[in-house]
Design an enzyme around this catalytic site. Structure first.
Site, PDB file in Angstrom:
ATOM      1  N   ASP A 227       0.848  -1.182   0.000  1.00  0.00           N
ATOM      2  CA  ASP A 227       0.000   0.000   0.000  1.00  0.00           C
ATOM      3  C   ASP A 227       0.888   1.237   0.000  1.00  0.00           C
ATOM      4  O   ASP A 227       1.779   1.389   0.851  1.00  0.00           O
ATOM      5  CB  ASP A 227      -0.909   0.007   1.238  1.00  0.00           C
ATOM      6  N   LEU A 228       0.661   2.135  -0.966  1.00  0.00           N
ATOM      7  CA  LEU A 228       1.503   3.323  -1.104  1.00  0.00           C
ATOM      8  C   LEU A 228       1.218   4.321   0.012  1.00  0.00           C
ATOM      9  O   LEU A 228       0.063   4.526   0.416  1.00  0.00           O
ATOM     10  CB  LEU A 228       1.282   3.985  -2.462  1.00  0.00           C
TER      11      LEU A 228
ATOM     12  N   ASP B   2      -4.365   2.471  -4.727  1.00  0.00           N
ATOM     13  CA  ASP B   2      -2.897   2.453  -4.661  1.00  0.00           C
ATOM     14  C   ASP B   2      -2.400   1.186  -3.968  1.00  0.00           C
ATOM     15  O   ASP B   2      -1.334   1.175  -3.354  1.00  0.00           O
ATOM     16  CB  ASP B   2      -2.378   3.703  -3.934  1.00  0.00           C
TER      17      ASP B   2
END
Length: 467
Positions: free
Chosen positions: A340-341, A383
């Site tokens: 997960d960004l 994302d």
């Protein structure tokens, strides 16, 4: 199944007219304008009305094609009967044309009657035309030589004389195949009986004409109009969808193409063996086959594209969540990673969605460079990314660090450089658990890594208590 009163009324009127014609023919055996010209042909018109006004559940292609087939046949019958009573003659070509057009329309109707589709594809339509034109004309061509020894007239007249029963044989053969391969239904019984009745009258007409035994207006002619009524009535009932119909149509079209090619091959080896007009349907069949091939290739390419889109993320070109979960369910060992960004939302808000999309594409490329051969990389949505790899624990720790390192330097975007980080959670895949368990474990590890700011975290049994 409820039918409207007007529709039932039309069916009853047609049945009464047929019974009246049979009784009238028995009481008045002499040829009669009203009985032979008006009453006989009006029954065919009522068959057309029954088909064209069939209930809403009926396949409309089937209903319309048979409705026009019955109408056109009745017109041809009216023209030929007119010439038997009046000096003002209608050219025979009109009735011949009507009878010839009847067969492809009936073939289309019969083919469609055994399915529950509401639309017809270009391939189905081309298959129908190829079979109707190719197979029927080729069979007629091979019967032409022996028939010319018996029939009087030129080759074109003889061709038309035997075209009709050959068309009947093709139709009945096709219906027999459908009838045998599908569950019994009242519709298939009516349809088969109707075609057999119509074909029997045609075949008897040919036999009687050859042996000079045919009598105009004989009781056997009623087999034609009985067949039309039964075929029209069959449209009232539904039948189960044939799982073999598309395969049969495709195979029959292939046979028709081979037969047409054989016909043209014989004509090339033995010039003059067949009349020139008999070769025209062969050329038409082959031309239609090439058109069909182009449609088939187009549909195949479309199907491939749809399958790719169904399992691919449109933005990054990676696998999508659906395809990722499918692969995950097939793994028996290895590790699953969820990524997960961190900081993506801020970039998306400040630089715009176009910049955010470009960042995701570049992140996907960076991740793809470090995953091992045979691993599955997917964008799961937003994302969030996922990786499945068949590796041991030591390799998994190294891969988690490598994935994090790919974002250690900024990403160049048209709007300027951007910096994001990634939180990685990974969990082992083992046979004792389920894919949902592996996914949940990796998810818990990823959120633990995000909370603790450690970059990556492997799942452990007490990770839910980490804070």
């Amino acid at each position: 199944m409820q039918l409207s009163r007007p529709y039932l009324g039309v069916k009853w009127i047609a049945a009464v007219l047929l019974a009246s014609h049979l009784i009238s023919r028995w009481i008045f055996p002499e040829n009669n304008i009203f009985i032979d010209l008006v009453l006989f042909n009006s029954i065919g018109l009522f068959a057309a009305i029954i088909a064209l006004s069939a209930p809403a559940h009926t396949d409309r292609v089937s209903a319309i094609s048979f409705g026009f087939a019955a109408l056109i046949w009745s017109m041809g019958s009216f023209f030929s009967t007119w010439n038997s009573f009046f000096e003002l003659q209608i050219p025979n070509g009109f009735s011949d044309f009507c009878y010839a057009i009847f067969y492809p329309l009936v073939f289309l109707s019969v083919s469609r009657s055994f399915t529950q589709k509401r639309s017809i594809s270009a391939l189905e339509l081309l298959d129908t035309v190829i079979i109707a034109v190719g197979l029927t004309s080729v069979l007629t061509a091979f019967f032409l030589k022996p028939a010319m020894l018996t029939f009087s007239g030129n080759s074109w007249q003889v061709f038309l004389s035997i075209l009709y029963p050959v068309g009947d044989i093709v139709l009945v053969a096709m219906v027999a195949v459908y009838f045998l391969l599908n569950p019994f239904s009242f519709q298939s019984l009516l349809l088969t009986t109707g075609l057999l009745s119509f074909a029997s009258s045609d075949l008897f007409f040919i036999w009687a004409s050859i042996n000079d035994k045919y009598e105009f207006g004989s009781i056997t002619d009623d087999g034609w109009i009985l067949g039309l009524l039964l075929l029209a009535t069959s449209l009232t009932y539904s039948s189960p969808k044939s799982k073999f119909s598309e395969k049969i149509s495709s195979a029959s079209a292939t046979i028709a193409l081979i037969a047409s090619s054989t016909l043209l091959g014989i004509a090339a080896i033995k010039p003059g063996y067949f009349p020139s007009f008999i070769l025209i349907p062969g050329f038409i069949t082959i031309a239609l086959a090439f058109i069909r091939m182009s449609f088939a290739l187009q549909e195949a390419n479309t199907a491939v594209s749809e399958r790719v889109l169904a399992r691919t993320d449109e933005l990054t070109g990676l696998s999508n969540r659906r395809n990722f979960l499918l692969h995950l369910s097939q793994f028996k060992s290895g590790f699953i990673f969820l990524l997960d960004l961190d900081g993506f939302k801020k970039i998306n808000d400040e630089l715009g969605h176009a910049a955010g999309d470009e960042l995701l594409r570049q992140v996907a490329m960076r991740f793809s460079r470090v995953i091992p051969s045979g691993a599955q990389l997917a964008r799961l949505g937003g994302d969030e990314f996922g990786v499945i790899a068949q590796i041991d624990q030591g390799q998994a720790i190294e891969l988690a660090q490598a994935l994090g390192s790919t974002l250690s330097y900024p990403i160049s975007l048209p709007a300027g450089a951007a910096k994001v980080n990634v939180s990685v959670g990974f969990a082992p895949i083992d046979q004792s658990g389920e894919s949902t368990d592996w996914l949940r474990h990796a998810d818990l590890a990823m959120y633990a890594a995000k909370r603790n700011g450690v970059g990556s975290q492997m799942w452990i049994s007490n990770i839910e208590n980490l804070g």
